[in-house]
Design a protein around this motif. Structure first.
Motif, mmCIF file in Angstrom:
data_model
loop_
_atom_site.group_PDB
_atom_site.id
_atom_site.type_symbol
_atom_site.label_atom_id
_atom_site.label_comp_id
_atom_site.label_asym_id
_atom_site.label_seq_id
_atom_site.Cartn_x
_atom_site.Cartn_y
_atom_site.Cartn_z
ATOM 1 N N GLY A 111 0.828 -1.204 0.000
ATOM 2 C CA GLY A 111 0.000 0.000 0.000
ATOM 3 C C GLY A 111 0.858 1.247 0.000
ATOM 4 N N SER A 112 0.237 2.392 -0.209
ATOM 5 C CA SER A 112 1.023 3.622 -0.393
ATOM 6 C C SER A 112 1.499 4.194 0.937
ATOM 7 C CB SER A 112 0.214 4.673 -1.154
ATOM 8 O OG SER A 112 -0.518 5.477 -0.258
ATOM 9 N N GLY A 113 0.876 3.801 2.058
ATOM 10 C CA GLY A 113 1.328 4.270 3.362
ATOM 11 C C GLY A 113 1.030 5.738 3.612
ATOM 12 N N ARG A 114 0.195 6.356 2.794
ATOM 13 C CA ARG A 114 -0.126 7.769 2.965
ATOM 14 C C ARG A 114 -1.614 7.875 3.266
ATOM 15 N NH1 ARG A 114 4.162 11.559 3.072
ATOM 16 N NH2 ARG A 114 5.867 10.082 2.908
ATOM 17 N N ARG A 115 -1.966 8.501 4.389
ATOM 18 C CA ARG A 115 -3.390 8.568 4.741
ATOM 19 C C ARG A 115 -4.171 9.424 3.750
ATOM 20 N NH1 ARG A 115 -1.964 8.755 10.156
ATOM 21 N NH2 ARG A 115 -2.661 10.901 10.448
ATOM 22 N N LEU A 116 -3.491 10.477 3.232
ATOM 23 C CA LEU A 116 -4.110 11.240 2.148
ATOM 24 C C LEU A 116 -3.327 10.906 0.880
ATOM 25 C CD1 LEU A 116 -6.124 13.483 1.222
ATOM 26 C CD2 LEU A 116 -4.220 15.079 1.507
ATOM 27 N N ASP A 117 -3.974 10.279 -0.062
ATOM 28 C CA ASP A 117 -3.304 9.860 -1.302
ATOM 29 C C ASP A 117 -4.261 10.164 -2.445
ATOM 30 O OD1 ASP A 117 -2.486 8.376 -3.579
ATOM 31 O OD2 ASP A 117 -1.285 7.061 -2.297
ATOM 32 N N LEU A 118 -3.944 11.213 -3.189
ATOM 33 C CA LEU A 118 -4.948 11.792 -4.071
ATOM 34 C C LEU A 118 -4.372 12.135 -5.443
ATOM 35 C CD1 LEU A 118 -7.896 12.772 -3.575
ATOM 36 C CD2 LEU A 118 -6.919 15.006 -2.990
ATOM 37 N N PRO A 119 -4.880 11.516 -6.495
ATOM 38 C CA PRO A 119 -4.525 12.003 -7.832
ATOM 39 C C PRO A 119 -5.233 13.325 -8.095
ATOM 40 C CG PRO A 119 -5.402 9.757 -7.915
ATOM 41 C CD PRO A 119 -5.713 10.314 -6.564
ATOM 42 N N LEU A 120 -4.542 14.259 -8.727
ATOM 43 C CA LEU A 120 -5.142 15.556 -9.092
ATOM 44 C C LEU A 120 -4.939 15.740 -10.593
ATOM 45 C CD1 LEU A 120 -3.828 17.736 -6.125
ATOM 46 C CD2 LEU A 120 -6.144 16.817 -6.421
ATOM 47 N N LEU A 121 -6.043 15.584 -11.342
ATOM 48 C CA LEU A 121 -5.952 15.644 -12.794
ATOM 49 C C LEU A 121 -6.380 17.022 -13.285
ATOM 50 C CD1 LEU A 121 -6.166 12.627 -11.999
ATOM 51 C CD2 LEU A 121 -7.277 12.202 -14.182
ATOM 52 N N ALA A 122 -5.453 17.719 -13.928
ATOM 53 C CA ALA A 122 -5.757 19.052 -14.452
ATOM 54 C C ALA A 122 -6.181 18.928 -15.905
ATOM 55 C CB ALA A 122 -4.524 19.945 -14.331
ATOM 56 N N HIS A 123 -7.352 19.482 -16.198
ATOM 57 C CA HIS A 123 -7.908 19.340 -17.547
ATOM 58 C C HIS A 123 -8.738 20.563 -17.889
ATOM 59 C CE1 HIS A 123 -8.673 16.659 -20.939
ATOM 60 N NE2 HIS A 123 -9.898 17.168 -21.001
ATOM 61 N N ILE A 124 -8.820 20.888 -19.170
ATOM 62 C CA ILE A 124 -9.651 22.014 -19.614
ATOM 63 C C ILE A 124 -10.776 21.471 -20.485
ATOM 64 C CG2 ILE A 124 -9.690 24.167 -20.934
ATOM 65 C CD1 ILE A 124 -6.793 24.626 -20.120
ATOM 66 N N TYR A 125 -12.023 21.665 -20.018
ATOM 67 C CA TYR A 125 -13.203 21.269 -20.798
ATOM 68 C C TYR A 125 -13.836 22.528 -21.377
ATOM 69 C CZ TYR A 125 -13.163 17.046 -17.795
ATOM 70 O OH TYR A 125 -12.830 15.910 -17.110
ATOM 71 N N ASP A 126 -14.032 22.564 -22.671
ATOM 72 C CA ASP A 126 -14.714 23.732 -23.274
ATOM 73 C C ASP A 126 -14.144 25.056 -22.778
ATOM 74 O OD1 ASP A 126 -16.396 22.170 -24.656
ATOM 75 O OD2 ASP A 126 -18.195 22.570 -23.450
ATOM 76 N N GLY A 127 -12.843 25.112 -22.611
ATOM 77 C CA GLY A 127 -12.222 26.358 -22.151
ATOM 78 C C GLY A 127 -12.289 26.569 -20.646
ATOM 79 N N VAL A 128 -12.876 25.631 -19.897
ATOM 80 C CA VAL A 128 -13.002 25.784 -18.438
ATOM 81 C C VAL A 128 -11.939 24.941 -17.738
ATOM 82 C CG1 VAL A 128 -14.525 25.554 -16.438
ATOM 83 C CG2 VAL A 128 -15.484 26.094 -18.690
ATOM 84 N N PRO A 129 -11.000 25.580 -17.012
ATOM 85 C CA PRO A 129 -9.977 24.809 -16.295
ATOM 86 C C PRO A 129 -10.591 24.062 -15.114
ATOM 87 C CG PRO A 129 -9.397 27.156 -16.426
ATOM 88 C CD PRO A 129 -10.823 27.033 -16.846
ATOM 89 N N THR A 130 -10.142 22.835 -14.905
ATOM 90 C CA THR A 130 -10.669 22.017 -13.812
ATOM 91 C C THR A 130 -9.552 21.213 -13.160
ATOM 92 O OG1 THR A 130 -11.050 20.082 -15.197
ATOM 93 C CG2 THR A 130 -12.884 21.645 -15.016
ATOM 94 N N ILE A 131 -9.800 20.805 -11.921
ATOM 95 C CA ILE A 131 -8.994 19.771 -11.268
ATOM 96 C C ILE A 131 -9.959 18.684 -10.834
ATOM 97 C CG2 ILE A 131 -7.509 19.195 -9.316
ATOM 98 C CD1 ILE A 131 -6.397 22.012 -9.430
ATOM 99 N N ASN A 132 -9.708 17.476 -11.242
ATOM 100 C CA ASN A 132 -10.613 16.351 -10.978
ATOM 101 C C ASN A 132 -12.064 16.696 -11.338
ATOM 102 O OD1 ASN A 132 -8.406 14.970 -10.103
ATOM 103 N ND2 ASN A 132 -8.966 14.936 -7.936
ATOM 104 N N GLY A 133 -12.236 17.412 -12.428
ATOM 105 C CA GLY A 133 -13.579 17.718 -12.897
ATOM 106 C C GLY A 133 -14.287 18.818 -12.136
#
Ligand code: CU
Length: 497
Positions: free
Chosen positions: A207-229
């Motif tokens: 396991g990762s051994g980290r209590r907070l373990d979070l992917p953060l995906l940066a993406h732009i939909y229709d010109g709108v910047p997002t993180i994890n949607g």
């Protein structure tokens, strides 16, 4: 006398004009692509000097069938354990962002990003892709995971696009611990932008051994910047002292500058590969090329911390009570993986004996691409589909000098392999061994990278600004004797870019 001179000049000009038109017509004619073709039918073969090819393997898909091995045979053989199984259903869906904006998206299981897939090292991963209603077809590519070639998910090279009503099963062993992502590789310039992607995490066996373990995906939909949607500042309660790992993933077409402020941190990994002895950083931003990843680790301090991207208002705020909204801030000092961490022995280095040496020079020139005129991307002076095919033998140690003589920056992504970055602009990498699968090559930059040809197949090597790839900034690395029965076009309308 003047009249004679003028007459000759007119004839000369007309001849040159006609010749020029003829030449342009020839370029146009040659740039047209048939409705169906094998990627190995085109391309400028390159065997990589100075080593002579041990096998002359300029076989095209047509000639290579006898005695060759098909990409479809290059799969995971050790299927002795019960797989960890997932199902991803591709379908249209309206997504309402936190701000209320509605996006007509393409989704996996109704969301974008699609579900996070998380497994542990050495598990057998099985993912069933179901296409419910994406008319242009879908595939799954495991970005950064060096899967067997048959599982690589490239429409027209390793499989046919999965059409509405069809399904396809991917199966591979999760060998590399790290942060990866999955995305469609059919019409990827349109389908990834609209939402067909998600995070893929391989944890160590314990396991990762980290209590907070979070992917953060940066993406732009229709010109709108997002993180994890999400297109607002997300807030989360995290207790002081919590060990945290943030897995930054850039799923967008452009490079973005990420920042973690309010705490010291370490960059534990780049592109899914751990760095050796990463030093503590503070007030340093991290540039991620399109497709690239970086894992940041830290221990939650007593004060709030914030993740920011560029000048976006979107972000993530962590605090003890989950209510703090620290201001966005992107430090001007930029993380440099070339000098970060400490050197360690890698499986090879710049002093190793390379079996093949290639140059990959990105440029631009006027010409025709698929019958259309304009300034075109070139690789080693060639416009797609005449861009190079690097031919290698299994076991070769390969050096590639990647130079960007075009404009803009190009996140070059080689499928199926990791590249050891050895130097940048003539200066040797002095920090930790720096392995990448996606290398941002800035305007005027030159990198020397190496890889071991240990994963037979036909592999794409392309710019992960997917718009550039669709405009022809793409080529292939082909192993001796490997052939593909799949074709671009054909009845599944395969179009990887
Ligand atoms: Cu590019």
């Amino acid at each position: 006398m003047r009249r004679v001179v003028t007459g000759s000049a007119i004839i000369l000009v007309c001849t040159l004009a006609l010749g020029g038109l003829g030449w342009i017509g020839k370029l146009w004619y040659e740039s047209r692509l048939p409705g169906t073709y094998s990627v190995l039918d085109y391309g400028t073969p390159d065997y990589g000097g100075p080593a002579a090819p041990s096998v002359v393997n300029g076989m095209s898909g047509h000639q290579g069938h006898s005695g060759g091995i098909s990409v479809t045979d290059l799969r995971e053989r050790r299927a002795d354990t019960r797989p960890t199984a997932f199902t991803l259903e591709a379908r249209h869906a309206q997504i309402r962002l936190a701000s209320g904006k509605v996006v007509e998206a393409l989704t996996f299981n109704g969301s974008s990003p699609g579900p996070e897939l998380r497994v542990r090292q050495s598990e057998l991963v099985q993912v069933t892709l179901v296409n419910e209603d994406v008319e242009s077809g879908v595939t799954l590519h495991w970005h950064g995971v060096d899967v067997p070639n048959a599982e690589d998910g490239v429409a027209g090279v390793t499989q046919d696009a999965v059409l509405p009503g069809e399904r396809y099963v991917y199966r591979f062993r999760a060998e590399q611990v790290g942060t990866f992502w999955y995305h469609t590789h059919q019409l990827s310039s349109k389908e990834v932008r609209r939402g067909l992607f998600g995070a893929f995490v391989i944890e160590p066996p314990q396991g990762s051994g980290r209590r907070l373990d979070l992917p953060l995906l940066a993406h732009i939909y229709d010109g709108v910047p997002t993180i994890n949607g999400s297109d607002v500042l997300e807030r989360r309660a995290v207790a002081q002292g919590t060990p945290a790992r943030l897995r930054l993933v850039n799923t967008d077409n452009a490079s973005h500058r990420f920042a973690l402020t309010g705490t010291t941190f370490r960059v534990a990994a780049v592109d899914g590969t751990d760095l050796n002895r990463p030093a503590l950083l503070e007030n340093v931003s991290i540039d991620l090329p399109a497709g690239g990843r970086a894992d940041l680790v830290f221990t939650m301090p007593s004060k709030p911390v914030r993740v920011s991207v560029d000048e976006w208002q979107v972000g993530l705020a962590l605090s003890a009570d989950g209510l703090a909204s620290p201001a966005a801030s992107v430090p001007l000092t930029t993380f440099d993986p070339a000098t970060y961490g400490e050197p360690a022995a890698a499986s090879f280095d710049s002093s190793s004996q390379f079996d093949r040496r290639f140059r990959l020079t990105i440029g631009k020139k006027p010409g025709f691409f698929a019958g259309r005129p304009g300034m075109q991307w070139t690789i080693n002076g060639h416009i797609y589909p005449d861009t190079p095919v690097f031919h290698v033998d299994e076991g070769d140690l390969v050096e590639v000098t990647i130079a960007n003589e075009g404009n803009g920056s190009h996140p070059m992504h080689l499928h199926g392999h990791h590249l050891l970055v050895m130097s940048r602009n003539g200066v040797a990498v002095s920090g930790s061994p720096w392995w990448v699968d996606t290398l941002g090559v800035g305007e005027g930059e030159e990198y020397v990278v190496g890889f071991r040809a240990d994963n037979p197949g036909i592999w794409m090597d392309h710019c992960h600004n997917l718009r550039h790839a669709a405009q022809g900034l793409t080529m292939h690395v082909a192993y001796s004797g490997v052939t593909t029965p799949f074709e671009i076009g054909a009845e599944h309308h395969n179009r990887p870019e």
